[in-house]
Design a protein around this motif. Structure first.
Motif, PDB file in Angstrom:
ATOM      1  N   PRO A  63      76.390  36.775  49.639  1.00 59.81           N
ATOM      2  CA  PRO A  63      75.729  35.638  48.857  1.00 59.81           C
ATOM      3  C   PRO A  63      76.797  34.894  48.505  1.00 59.81           C
ATOM      4  CG  PRO A  63      75.334  37.455  47.408  1.00 59.81           C
ATOM      5  CD  PRO A  63      75.937  38.040  48.707  1.00 59.81           C
ATOM      6  N   GLY A 107      76.941  30.722  46.270  1.00 62.15           N
ATOM      7  CA  GLY A 107      76.159  29.548  45.975  1.00 62.15           C
ATOM      8  C   GLY A 107      76.723  28.344  46.476  1.00 62.15           C
ATOM      9  N   SER A 129      72.215  32.721  49.046  1.00 63.68           N
ATOM     10  CA  SER A 129      72.138  32.947  47.515  1.00 63.68           C
ATOM     11  C   SER A 129      70.992  32.193  46.847  1.00 63.68           C
ATOM     12  CB  SER A 129      73.471  32.285  46.983  1.00 63.68           C
ATOM     13  OG  SER A 129      73.364  31.964  45.804  1.00 63.68           O
ATOM     14  N   TYR A 144      68.789  36.807  41.047  1.00 63.82           N
ATOM     15  CA  TYR A 144      69.209  37.089  39.768  1.00 63.82           C
ATOM     16  C   TYR A 144      68.122  37.624  38.836  1.00 63.82           C
ATOM     17  CZ  TYR A 144      73.965  34.983  40.779  1.00 63.82           C
ATOM     18  OH  TYR A 144      74.988  34.601  41.544  1.00 63.82           O
ATOM     19  N   THR A 184      71.609  40.804  41.966  1.00 61.35           N
ATOM     20  CA  THR A 184      72.954  40.606  41.673  1.00 61.35           C
ATOM     21  C   THR A 184      73.060  40.870  40.027  1.00 61.35           C
ATOM     22  OG1 THR A 184      73.816  39.217  43.553  1.00 61.35           O
ATOM     23  CG2 THR A 184      75.365  39.264  41.384  1.00 61.35           C
ATOM     24  N   LYS A 236      73.243  44.468  43.686  1.00 58.56           N
ATOM     25  CA  LYS A 236      74.659  44.208  43.888  1.00 58.56           C
ATOM     26  C   LYS A 236      75.380  44.059  42.649  1.00 58.56           C
ATOM     27  CE  LYS A 236      77.304  40.353  46.095  1.00 58.56           C
ATOM     28  NZ  LYS A 236      77.826  39.408  44.989  1.00 58.56           N
ATOM     29  N   ASP A 248      81.983  45.567  48.757  1.00 54.22           N
ATOM     30  CA  ASP A 248      81.948  43.880  48.834  1.00 54.22           C
ATOM     31  C   ASP A 248      83.074  43.593  47.890  1.00 54.22           C
ATOM     32  OD1 ASP A 248      80.462  41.009  48.801  1.00 54.22           O
ATOM     33  OD2 ASP A 248      80.832  41.499  46.726  1.00 54.22           O
ATOM     34  N   GLY A 272      87.509  42.000  48.905  1.00 49.38           N
ATOM     35  CA  GLY A 272      88.915  42.459  49.264  1.00 49.38           C
ATOM     36  C   GLY A 272      89.167  42.770  50.729  1.00 49.38           C
ATOM     37  N   ARG A 303      89.660  42.048  54.300  1.00 45.67           N
ATOM     38  CA  ARG A 303      90.352  40.867  55.104  1.00 45.67           C
ATOM     39  C   ARG A 303      90.926  41.246  56.152  1.00 45.67           C
ATOM     40  NH1 ARG A 303      88.416  39.283  51.017  1.00 45.67           N
ATOM     41  NH2 ARG A 303      89.246  37.846  49.511  1.00 45.67           N
ATOM     42  N   GLY A 313      83.113  37.585  51.454  1.00 45.35           N
ATOM     43  CA  GLY A 313      82.770  36.436  51.026  1.00 45.35           C
ATOM     44  C   GLY A 313      83.774  35.351  51.238  1.00 45.35           C
ATOM     45  N   ARG A 314      84.959  35.330  50.685  1.00 45.88           N
ATOM     46  CA  ARG A 314      85.945  34.497  50.948  1.00 45.88           C
ATOM     47  C   ARG A 314      86.270  34.295  52.405  1.00 45.88           C
ATOM     48  NH1 ARG A 314      87.346  36.878  46.236  1.00 45.88           N
ATOM     49  NH2 ARG A 314      87.615  35.661  44.343  1.00 45.88           N
TER      50      ARG A 314
END
Ligand SMILES: Cc1cc2nc3c(=O)[nH]c(=O)nc-3n(C[C@H](O)[C@H](O)[C@H](O)COP(=O)(O)O)c2cc1C
Length: 382
Positions: free
Chosen positions: A85, A87, A114, A137, A163, A252, A307, A309, A311, A330-331
């Motif tokens: 997720p 935001g 999210s 949340y 989360t 999470k 979740d 790191g 890559r 995420g990223r």
């Protein structure tokens, strides 16, 4: 002129997409995407910790047909990586959440919407028939919390994610330093940085106003962002939400075997080992370092998600070998989104998937069930 797809195809790994995203985004927005909390130890270490593990390839095995399919939170996925997720995704590209939901479905994987999305959960659900989950949340207002859960159910989300690592916002100093705030308020410095990215500014000015779309029409009054969250959140809140949801439910932000066990005791069907990408508490272990502890605590039947790191395909392989059911990112997908919209996310996912598939062949694994701890050793001489 090269098309957007050609441009994305020139990105050969997630780091290339990151560089492309950095070029496109104003510095304050890029920092919001990239930076971790405090000294950014956790956000760096989330990636670096994977280097402590090595893969011992097995030879002369038939890997002519590799099967990546798996199931997470009761949903069938074509491969074991899905979207975490995020935001306010529209700040990275005007197509935001809708592009991400479509890209996930096209890639045969799950999209997590999210609660702080810039497009409503109903719009996102209508955009994709693919696997999906809604993240929320512990909200301070129990009426609003019930309302959000009811809406997610009515919109057709098969799974819920709570989360638990964000009672307050992390101290992201680089984000503050670059003048980033939501809603955007220009300082002398940030005005210059935005002016350097006219294409982004033009999209921003032409697009709809950024808002917490899930709360615009909420029957209960809503403040902004962290003001919505319950500061005294407890296991009883989580258990109550699980009972309200009555379906596949992930917690999470679990960062210990003890908490993972407790999550299962109150009815969670999945735990997501996560430090929010290093954006909240700094100085935590990396999620990959906790997989064995969490798997031992919850047993074989609970979904354990890593979740943070991820890559590379080798990172996914290592996480599964440690005992994870799947990974989420995420990223990596945000880099793709910022770099090229939906096509950029699809490129990010295609790269991770093809790396995983290639790595499995090279490691001698033809299916997810072939991946186990025997594949791994710690770096260094025996
Ligand atoms: C810009 C940004 C926004 C995020 N927003 C949320 C959110 O709304 N809810 C949530 O549970 N996690 C949120 N996260 C954390 C991600 O879900 C995920 O835990 C993290 O990005 C994983 O690390 P990775 O970026 O190294 O893959 C956000 C992360 C980023 C980078």
């Amino acid at each position: 002129m090269a098309s957007n797809n050609d441009d994305m195809n020139r990105c050969l790994n997630i780091a290339d997409l990151n560089r492309r995203a950095k070029r496109r985004l104003p510095v304050p927005i890029y920092n919001f995407l990239e930076c971790g909390a405090d000294d950014q130890y956790s956000s760096r270490h989330n990636c670096a910790a994977f280097d402590q593990l090595q893969i011992k390839a097995r030879s002369l095995r038939d890997t002519s047909c590799v099967d990546l399919r798996t199931a997470v939170l009761g949903q069938e996925l074509d491969w074991p990586v899905f979207l975490s997720p995020v935001g306010m995704t529209r700040m990275f590209h005007p197509d935001g959440e809708l592009a991400a939901a479509r890209a996930a479905a096209n890639a045969g994987t799950l999209y997590t919407a999210s609660t702080f999305s810039s497009v409503s959960m109903e719009q996102i659900a209508a955009e994709t028939s693919g696997p999906k989950m809604f993240q929320t949340y512990v909200l301070a207002d129990p009426v609003l919390s019930q309302e959000i859960i009811d809406r997610a159910k009515a919109a057709g989300y098969p799974a819920m994610c709570l989360t638990v690592d964000s009672i307050v916002g992390g101290n992201r100093e680089e984000v503050i330093r670059s003048g980033m705030s939501i809603p955007l308020k220009l300082t002398l410095k940030s005005a210059f940085q935005f002016a350097c990215k006219p294409a982004w500014v033009s999209n921003y000015l032409r697009g709809d106003k950024w808002q917490l779309a899930n709360f615009v029409n909420a029957k209960s009054p809503a403040g902004a962002h962290y003001g919505l969250l319950e500061p005294r959140q407890s296991w009883e809140h989580a258990q109550h939400m699980i009972e309200q949801w009555q379906g596949p439910f992930a917690i999470k932000g679990i960062m210990s075997g003890e908490d993972a066990k407790r999550a299962v005791e109150i009815g969670a069907t999945a735990v997501i080992i996560s430090n929010h990408g290093g954006r909240q508490l700094d100085a935590t272990p990396a999620p990959i370092e906790l997989v064995r502890e969490v798997r031992e605590a919850v047993g074989p039947d609970i979904d354990v998600i890593v979740d943070g790191g991820i890559r590379r395909g080798t990172h996914v392989l290592k996480a599964l070998a440690m005992g994870a059911t799947a990974c989420s990112v995420g990223r990596p997908y945000l880099y793709g989104l910022a770099a090229g919209g939906q096509a950029g996310i699809e490129r990010a996912l295609a790269l991770l998937r093809s790396e995983l598939e290639r790595n499995m062949v090279l490691a001698g694994c033809s299916g997810i069930t072939d991946i186990n701890a025997n594949l791994l050793r710690r770096a260094g001489f025996n």
